[in-house]
Motif scaffolding. Sequence first.
Motif, PDB file in Angstrom:
ATOM      1  N   SER A 140       0.838  -1.207   0.000  1.00 33.18           N
ATOM      2  CA  SER A 140       0.000   0.000   0.000  1.00 33.18           C
ATOM      3  C   SER A 140       0.876   1.262   0.000  1.00 33.18           C
ATOM      4  O   SER A 140       0.509   2.274  -0.607  1.00 33.18           O
ATOM      5  N   ALA A 141       2.040   1.203   0.663  1.00 33.67           N
ATOM      6  CA  ALA A 141       2.952   2.358   0.631  1.00 33.67           C
ATOM      7  C   ALA A 141       3.491   2.592  -0.774  1.00 33.67           C
ATOM      8  O   ALA A 141       3.603   3.739  -1.224  1.00 33.67           O
ATOM      9  N   GLU A 142       3.832   1.502  -1.480  1.00 34.46           N
ATOM     10  CA  GLU A 142       4.273   1.645  -2.871  1.00 34.46           C
ATOM     11  C   GLU A 142       3.154   2.212  -3.733  1.00 34.46           C
ATOM     12  O   GLU A 142       3.391   3.048  -4.620  1.00 34.46           O
ATOM     13  N   LEU A 143       1.910   1.748  -3.490  1.00 35.83           N
ATOM     14  CA  LEU A 143       0.749   2.255  -4.233  1.00 35.83           C
ATOM     15  C   LEU A 143       0.592   3.759  -4.039  1.00 35.83           C
ATOM     16  O   LEU A 143       0.419   4.511  -5.008  1.00 35.83           O
ATOM     17  N   TRP A 144       0.668   4.212  -2.771  1.00 32.91           N
ATOM     18  CA  TRP A 144       0.533   5.645  -2.513  1.00 32.91           C
ATOM     19  C   TRP A 144       1.731   6.415  -3.044  1.00 32.91           C
ATOM     20  O   TRP A 144       1.621   7.601  -3.371  1.00 32.91           O
ATOM     21  N   GLY A 145       2.870   5.756  -3.123  1.00 27.34           N
ATOM     22  CA  GLY A 145       4.027   6.407  -3.732  1.00 27.34           C
ATOM     23  C   GLY A 145       3.778   6.730  -5.201  1.00 27.34           C
ATOM     24  O   GLY A 145       4.154   7.812  -5.678  1.00 27.34           O
ATOM     25  N   TYR A 146       3.128   5.810  -5.918  1.00 29.70           N
ATOM     26  CA  TYR A 146       2.765   6.080  -7.319  1.00 29.70           C
ATOM     27  C   TYR A 146       1.717   7.184  -7.406  1.00 29.70           C
ATOM     28  O   TYR A 146       1.748   8.026  -8.304  1.00 29.70           O
ATOM     29  N   ILE A 147       0.739   7.168  -6.467  1.00 28.61           N
ATOM     30  CA  ILE A 147      -0.310   8.203  -6.483  1.00 28.61           C
ATOM     31  C   ILE A 147       0.285   9.587  -6.272  1.00 28.61           C
ATOM     32  O   ILE A 147      -0.095  10.560  -6.918  1.00 28.61           O
ATOM     33  N   TYR A 148       1.267   9.690  -5.368  1.00 26.68           N
ATOM     34  CA  TYR A 148       1.867  10.991  -5.052  1.00 26.68           C
ATOM     35  C   TYR A 148       3.003  11.359  -6.001  1.00 26.68           C
ATOM     36  O   TYR A 148       3.597  12.443  -5.870  1.00 26.68           O
ATOM     37  N   GLN A 149       3.345  10.508  -6.942  1.00 26.55           N
ATOM     38  CA  GLN A 149       4.480  10.767  -7.834  1.00 26.55           C
ATOM     39  C   GLN A 149       4.266  12.077  -8.602  1.00 26.55           C
ATOM     40  O   GLN A 149       3.177  12.349  -9.093  1.00 26.55           O
ATOM     41  N   GLY A 150       5.291  12.888  -8.667  1.00 29.23           N
ATOM     42  CA  GLY A 150       5.145  14.236  -9.200  1.00 29.23           C
ATOM     43  C   GLY A 150       4.966  14.321 -10.697  1.00 29.23           C
ATOM     44  O   GLY A 150       4.505  15.356 -11.204  1.00 29.23           O
ATOM     45  N   THR A 151       5.301  13.280 -11.483  1.00 30.17           N
ATOM     46  CA  THR A 151       5.225  13.347 -12.944  1.00 30.17           C
ATOM     47  C   THR A 151       3.973  12.674 -13.492  1.00 30.17           C
ATOM     48  O   THR A 151       3.233  13.255 -14.286  1.00 30.17           O
ATOM     49  N   TYR A 152       3.727  11.451 -13.067  1.00 29.66           N
ATOM     50  CA  TYR A 152       2.574  10.705 -13.591  1.00 29.66           C
ATOM     51  C   TYR A 152       1.607  10.258 -12.495  1.00 29.66           C
ATOM     52  O   TYR A 152       0.754   9.394 -12.718  1.00 29.66           O
ATOM     53  N   GLY A 153       1.698  10.826 -11.321  1.00 26.60           N
ATOM     54  CA  GLY A 153       0.808  10.427 -10.227  1.00 26.60           C
ATOM     55  C   GLY A 153      -0.616  10.928 -10.402  1.00 26.60           C
ATOM     56  O   GLY A 153      -0.851  11.995 -10.977  1.00 26.60           O
ATOM     57  N   VAL A 154      -1.579  10.174  -9.885  1.00 26.25           N
ATOM     58  CA  VAL A 154      -2.988  10.544  -9.986  1.00 26.25           C
ATOM     59  C   VAL A 154      -3.270  11.808  -9.183  1.00 26.25           C
ATOM     60  O   VAL A 154      -4.024  12.688  -9.626  1.00 26.25           O
ATOM     61  N   ALA A 155      -2.681  11.905  -8.002  1.00 24.24           N
ATOM     62  CA  ALA A 155      -2.927  13.084  -7.164  1.00 24.24           C
ATOM     63  C   ALA A 155      -2.441  14.354  -7.850  1.00 24.24           C
ATOM     64  O   ALA A 155      -3.111  15.394  -7.801  1.00 24.24           O
ATOM     65  N   ASP A 156      -1.274  14.268  -8.492  1.00 23.49           N
ATOM     66  CA  ASP A 156      -0.750  15.438  -9.195  1.00 23.49           C
ATOM     67  C   ASP A 156      -1.677  15.840 -10.334  1.00 23.49           C
ATOM     68  O   ASP A 156      -1.934  17.041 -10.560  1.00 23.49           O
ATOM     69  N   ALA A 157      -2.213  14.855 -11.050  1.00 22.86           N
ATOM     70  CA  ALA A 157      -3.135  15.156 -12.156  1.00 22.86           C
ATOM     71  C   ALA A 157      -4.420  15.802 -11.650  1.00 22.86           C
ATOM     72  O   ALA A 157      -4.951  16.744 -12.273  1.00 22.86           O
ATOM     73  N   LEU A 158      -4.950  15.314 -10.525  1.00 22.42           N
ATOM     74  CA  LEU A 158      -6.178  15.882  -9.965  1.00 22.42           C
ATOM     75  C   LEU A 158      -5.962  17.329  -9.517  1.00 22.42           C
ATOM     76  O   LEU A 158      -6.795  18.203  -9.779  1.00 22.42           O
ATOM     77  N   PHE A 159      -4.848  17.586  -8.833  1.00 27.18           N
ATOM     78  CA  PHE A 159      -4.566  18.946  -8.386  1.00 27.18           C
ATOM     79  C   PHE A 159      -4.380  19.883  -9.570  1.00 27.18           C
ATOM     80  O   PHE A 159      -4.815  21.034  -9.539  1.00 27.18           O
ATOM     81  N   GLN A 160      -3.735  19.377 -10.618  1.00 24.70           N
ATOM     82  CA  GLN A 160      -3.536  20.209 -11.811  1.00 24.70           C
ATOM     83  C   GLN A 160      -4.870  20.475 -12.502  1.00 24.70           C
ATOM     84  O   GLN A 160      -5.100  21.579 -13.022  1.00 24.70           O
ATOM     85  N   VAL A 162      -7.793  20.890 -11.174  1.00 26.68           N
ATOM     86  CA  VAL A 162      -8.596  21.909 -10.476  1.00 26.68           C
ATOM     87  C   VAL A 162      -7.819  23.212 -10.281  1.00 26.68           C
ATOM     88  O   VAL A 162      -8.254  24.089  -9.525  1.00 26.68           O
ATOM     89  N   GLY A 163      -6.667  23.322 -10.959  1.00 26.62           N
ATOM     90  CA  GLY A 163      -5.938  24.575 -10.945  1.00 26.62           C
ATOM     91  C   GLY A 163      -5.065  24.799  -9.730  1.00 26.62           C
ATOM     92  O   GLY A 163      -4.746  25.958  -9.400  1.00 26.62           O
ATOM     93  N   LEU A 164      -4.673  23.754  -9.039  1.00 28.85           N
ATOM     94  CA  LEU A 164      -3.832  23.893  -7.846  1.00 28.85           C
ATOM     95  C   LEU A 164      -2.365  23.626  -8.131  1.00 28.85           C
ATOM     96  O   LEU A 164      -1.563  23.503  -7.202  1.00 28.85           O
ATOM     97  N   GLY A 165      -2.002  23.495  -9.397  1.00 28.36           N
ATOM     98  CA  GLY A 165      -0.594  23.368  -9.777  1.00 28.36           C
ATOM     99  C   GLY A 165      -0.031  21.990  -9.504  1.00 28.36           C
ATOM    100  O   GLY A 165      -0.750  20.976  -9.530  1.00 28.36           O
ATOM    101  N   HIS A 166       1.285  21.963  -9.236  1.00 30.11           N
ATOM    102  CA  HIS A 166       1.984  20.698  -9.000  1.00 30.11           C
ATOM    103  C   HIS A 166       2.577  20.692  -7.593  1.00 30.11           C
ATOM    104  O   HIS A 166       3.744  21.044  -7.401  1.00 30.11           O
ATOM    105  N   PRO A 167       1.804  20.344  -6.607  1.00 28.49           N
ATOM    106  CA  PRO A 167       2.352  20.321  -5.247  1.00 28.49           C
ATOM    107  C   PRO A 167       3.352  19.177  -5.067  1.00 28.49           C
ATOM    108  O   PRO A 167       3.209  18.107  -5.666  1.00 28.49           O
ATOM    109  N   LEU A 168       4.351  19.419  -4.237  1.00 24.31           N
ATOM    110  CA  LEU A 168       5.320  18.371  -3.894  1.00 24.31           C
ATOM    111  C   LEU A 168       4.790  17.609  -2.686  1.00 24.31           C
ATOM    112  O   LEU A 168       4.986  18.007  -1.550  1.00 24.31           O
ATOM    113  N   PHE A 169       4.088  16.527  -2.964  1.00 28.80           N
ATOM    114  CA  PHE A 169       3.444  15.790  -1.866  1.00 28.80           C
ATOM    115  C   PHE A 169       4.470  15.232  -0.882  1.00 28.80           C
ATOM    116  O   PHE A 169       4.260  15.245   0.325  1.00 28.80           O
TER     117      PHE A 169
END
Length: 316
Positions: A140-160, A162-169
């Motif tokens: 699960s930690a590896e899974l969340w690592g992919y989600i928070y990944q700054g280039t192809y992560g899902v979280a980064d795409a969602l924030f982008q 809605v106009g919140l840029g690219h946060p460094l999770f």
Amino acid sequence: MVAGIAVPPRTAPAQRSDDHRARRGLARAGWWLSAPALVVIGAVTVFPIVFSIVLSLSNVNVTGAGFQLGGATGANYSEIVHAAVWRYALEFTVGYTVITVFVEVVLGTLIALVAARLTKGRGLFMALLLLPWSMITVISAELWGYIYQGTYGVADALFQAVGLGHPLFLGTPTPAIISMMVADIWKTTPFVGIIVLAGLVMLPEDVFEAAQIDGASGWTTFWRITFPLLRPTLAIATLFRILQAFGLFDLPFVLTGGGPGTSTTSLALLGYKVMFEDVSFGPGAAIATTTTALVLAGCIVFLRVFRAQVGAAKEA
């Protein structure tokens, strides 16, 4: 027995003596049968704890052939208490435990209340609920690592999106701590929900029927009936989670490595780094021993408070 000769009845003291010997025989048999399990428990549980205490109170000299124990000393404890990294790890672990356990208990209770009202599909709901909990923490930690990944992560795409840029999770301290808490809450809340649901289904129905007849609202029923009756179940769930959260290791080890800097370094991770990366066995053992003592003290205080609340509720 010879015909015509009556056998005198046994006296009460003789009967008690026979019963006492029988109980002692059963007790000895029980100890012999459980001896293998006790030996295994002692070898894998008691011995490491005792050995860790001995290491923490000794001058440990590391050599090419291993390590040697010198004389007794309290320098290992003095070293960690005066170390800023240990004090930060303690503050981080306590804060992390308080916040995550509180959120998990609240969300788990809400999930259990919803599941208890389901008349159809409860089995499927429970199965889906168990998926995060059944996942190994490293995975699960590896899974969340992919989600928070700054280039192809899902979280980064969602924030982008809605106009919140690219946060460094995971690249700055506060977002890294929050991101790790989210991953922990996602995985562990189902565990709390299942425990609370087991307590909910055991509550007496007649109390709720009486409240419904009296016209009590759902909010009043929860605070006046459900919550007081659920206190023992919530206490058990909270205690389990405190024990698990205070031993936080695998999630920061995989997801952040304790960083950035030492911002997500827990006591358990600090003990591992000091003992196995810095090869400082004495201070590492002192960290492990103090962590165990703190967890034990916290559990005792929690149980005492819980017993006092239960006693006050019974007297009321």
